[in-house]
Enzyme design. Structure first.
Site, PDB file in Angstrom:
ATOM      1  CG  ASP A  10      76.430 -47.212  86.470  1.00 62.49           C
ATOM      2  OD1 ASP A  10      75.843 -46.386  87.191  1.00 62.49           O
ATOM      3  OD2 ASP A  10      76.503 -47.099  85.245  1.00 62.49           O
ATOM      4  CG  ASP A  63      83.454 -49.517  84.033  1.00 63.14           C
ATOM      5  OD1 ASP A  63      82.478 -49.658  84.786  1.00 63.14           O
ATOM      6  OD2 ASP A  63      83.597 -48.552  83.267  1.00 63.14           O
ATOM      7  CD1 TRP A  80      73.666 -49.359  86.410  1.00 68.28           C
ATOM      8  CD2 TRP A  80      73.720 -51.577  86.156  1.00 68.28           C
ATOM      9  NE1 TRP A  80      74.158 -49.633  85.152  1.00 68.28           N
ATOM     10  CE2 TRP A  80      74.200 -50.984  84.969  1.00 68.28           C
ATOM     11  CE3 TRP A  80      73.640 -52.974  86.231  1.00 68.28           C
ATOM     12  CZ2 TRP A  80      74.621 -51.732  83.862  1.00 68.28           C
ATOM     13  CZ3 TRP A  80      74.052 -53.725  85.130  1.00 68.28           C
ATOM     14  CH2 TRP A  80      74.536 -53.107  83.974  1.00 68.28           C
ATOM     15  CB  THR A  84      72.427 -37.502  86.336  1.00 64.61           C
ATOM     16  OG1 THR A  84      72.242 -38.777  85.695  1.00 64.61           O
ATOM     17  CG2 THR A  84      72.114 -36.404  85.316  1.00 64.61           C
ATOM     18  NE  ARG A 110      72.723 -49.313  81.364  1.00 70.77           N
ATOM     19  CZ  ARG A 110      72.555 -48.449  80.353  1.00 70.77           C
ATOM     20  NH1 ARG A 110      71.446 -48.485  79.649  1.00 70.77           N
ATOM     21  NH2 ARG A 110      73.478 -47.570  80.036  1.00 70.77           N
TER      22      ARG A 110
HETATM   23  N1  GLY Z   1      78.195 -47.567  83.087  1.00 70.66           N
HETATM   24  C1  GLY Z   1      77.329 -48.597  82.785  1.00 70.66           C
HETATM   25  C2  GLY Z   1      76.070 -48.180  82.139  1.00 70.66           C
HETATM   26  O1  GLY Z   1      76.076 -47.443  81.174  1.00 70.66           O
HETATM   27  O2  GLY Z   1      75.045 -48.596  82.579  1.00 70.66           O
END
Ligand code: GLY
Length: 397
Positions: A177, A117, A253, A237, A249
């Site tokens: 992500d 991150d 991404w 997942t 999401r």
């Molecule tokens: N790890 C980033 C999110 O929760 O999308």
């Protein structure tokens, strides 16, 4: 005029699926009133005191308690990023002054190699700062962050390792992500002239392209690799409904990440993947009329599942850029539709609520029962980014 529906859930429901019943109701629209509301919300970011120990990440919409996080949290760059973007949108120097104070908050993360991150933490703050002020010190933090991120790269796998937790389950987890962290690497090579960061980014994107997508262009959240042989161990997942579901999401991404990677490489395979996943999202039978997705396209409780504004905003920002490379007007229209949908009373956080957030109705981590249908900071970040991109596109027409 739209009303935010705060029909809170009947207490005592046993299952999470029921407890996550949607708070979003279809409404109509009044543009000038909603613009005024957003302006009121923008100003609330200025009222939030600078705290070198914690940053506002999200808010429990029932108790109105703000969840604050230290710099090691993956979201720690977003608050500074929001202030820089508000400065670019409004020209009001108060946002810039506050952004300058908040930017150092995530600086020490440029040497923290404990997770992938570092890209989110460093680039969403220092990367935004650099768009406004051409300072060597910002560039140095970005290059340092890229160096740190590269420590997590395994050449056998051809990927950057995402997480170090759950070691009893995963050997070398890579999450979709992680595509977002590549922007830090591409920019660091441009700044420093060192091709190493860009090469790592390209290898990571190629491995993701090979293993993370299904036939229908939806993507898995987590791919676990054998770090010695580089082979895939599991396709699974953490934040989706289940291994075979489609976490909203995550799709956003992927669209944003491959579009951004195309920006730096012009590799048509990246553009192709971004388009494939965008189509999956845009044409999905479970997408609500206003385009703001349920948190997972395969949650069986749809239409009573919570929405995820953050997924919609990542998607809007990604699609504005995808439009610039493809000139496919469907992407522009869809991004415009998402932006119109959120700029309504239905999604703008009630102005009576004093908190440094713009929108309600994002979903952070449904399987962990964490941040369900609430204001979350990164929805605001990608909204502001998309707003700037959309305005530029229209201004340049
Ligand atoms: N790890 C980033 C999110 O929760 O999308």
């Amino acid at each position: 005029m739209k009303n935010v529906s705060f029909i809170y859930l009947i207490l005592g429901f046993a299952s999470l699926a029921t407890a996550c019943k949607s708070r979003v109701n279809p409404q109509t629209k009044n543009i000038s009133a909603t613009t005024e509301k957003l302006n009121t919300r923008y100003k609330m970011l200025l009222d939030y005191p600078v705290d070198s120990m914690s940053m506002p990440r999200s808010m429990n919409i029932k108790t109105l308690e703000i969840r604050k996080v230290p710099s090691r949290d993956w979201t720690s760059g977003f608050f500074a990023g929001n202030l820089w973007q508000l400065y670019r949108l409004t020209g009001d120097s108060k946002y810039k002054e506050q952004a300058q104070k908040w930017t150092p908050f995530s600086k020490k993360e440029s040497v923290n190699s404990n997770s992938h991150d570092v890209g989110f933490k460093v680039f969403c703050s220092f990367g935004e700062a650099l768009k406004v002020e051409n300072k060597k010190e910002y560039e140095a933090v970005i290059v340092k962050g890229a160096e740190t991120l590269c420590k997590r790269f395994n050449p056998k796998v051809g990927s950057i390792r995402s997480w170090d937790f759950n070691k009893e389950i995963w050997d070398f987890p890579v999450i979709i992500d992680n595509m977002m962290n590549l922007e830090l690497l591409f920019e660091a090579s441009k700044i420093s002239g060192n091709p190493k960061y860009r090469n790592v980014a390209i290898q990571h994107a190629n491995t993701t392209l090979k293993n993370q997508f299904r036939e229908d262009n939806s993507c898995y959240h987590v791919i676990d690799y054998n770090p010695t042989t580089g082979t895939v161990r599991k396709k699974t997942t953490l934040q989706g409904y289940n291994d075979d579901s489609v976490w909203a999401r995550g799709q956003a991404w992927a669209v944003y990440g491959f579009t951004m990677s195309y920006r730096y490489t012009k590799d048509p395979a990246y553009l192709n993947q971004a388009e494939g996943t965008a189509h999956y999202f845009m044409a999905n039978k479970n997408l609500p009329e206003d385009g703001i997705p349920y948190w997972d396209f395969k949650d069986p409780s749809i239409p009573n599942a919570p929405r995820d504004v953050s997924a919609a905003m990542v998607m809007a920002s990604g699609l504005y850029e995808l439009y610039t490379y493809t000139h496919n007007k469907n992407y522009l229209a869809f991004a415009d539709r998402l932006m119109a949908s959120v700029q309504t009373d239905q999604y703008i956080l009630d102005t009576q609520i004093k908190a440094p957030f713009l929108f309600d109705h994002s979903t952070g981590n449904w399987p962990k029962h964490d941040e369900i249908d609430e204001p979350i900071i990164y929805a605001d970040y990608y909204f502001l980014e998309a707003l700037i991109k959309g305005q530029r596109l229209k201004g340049s027409k």
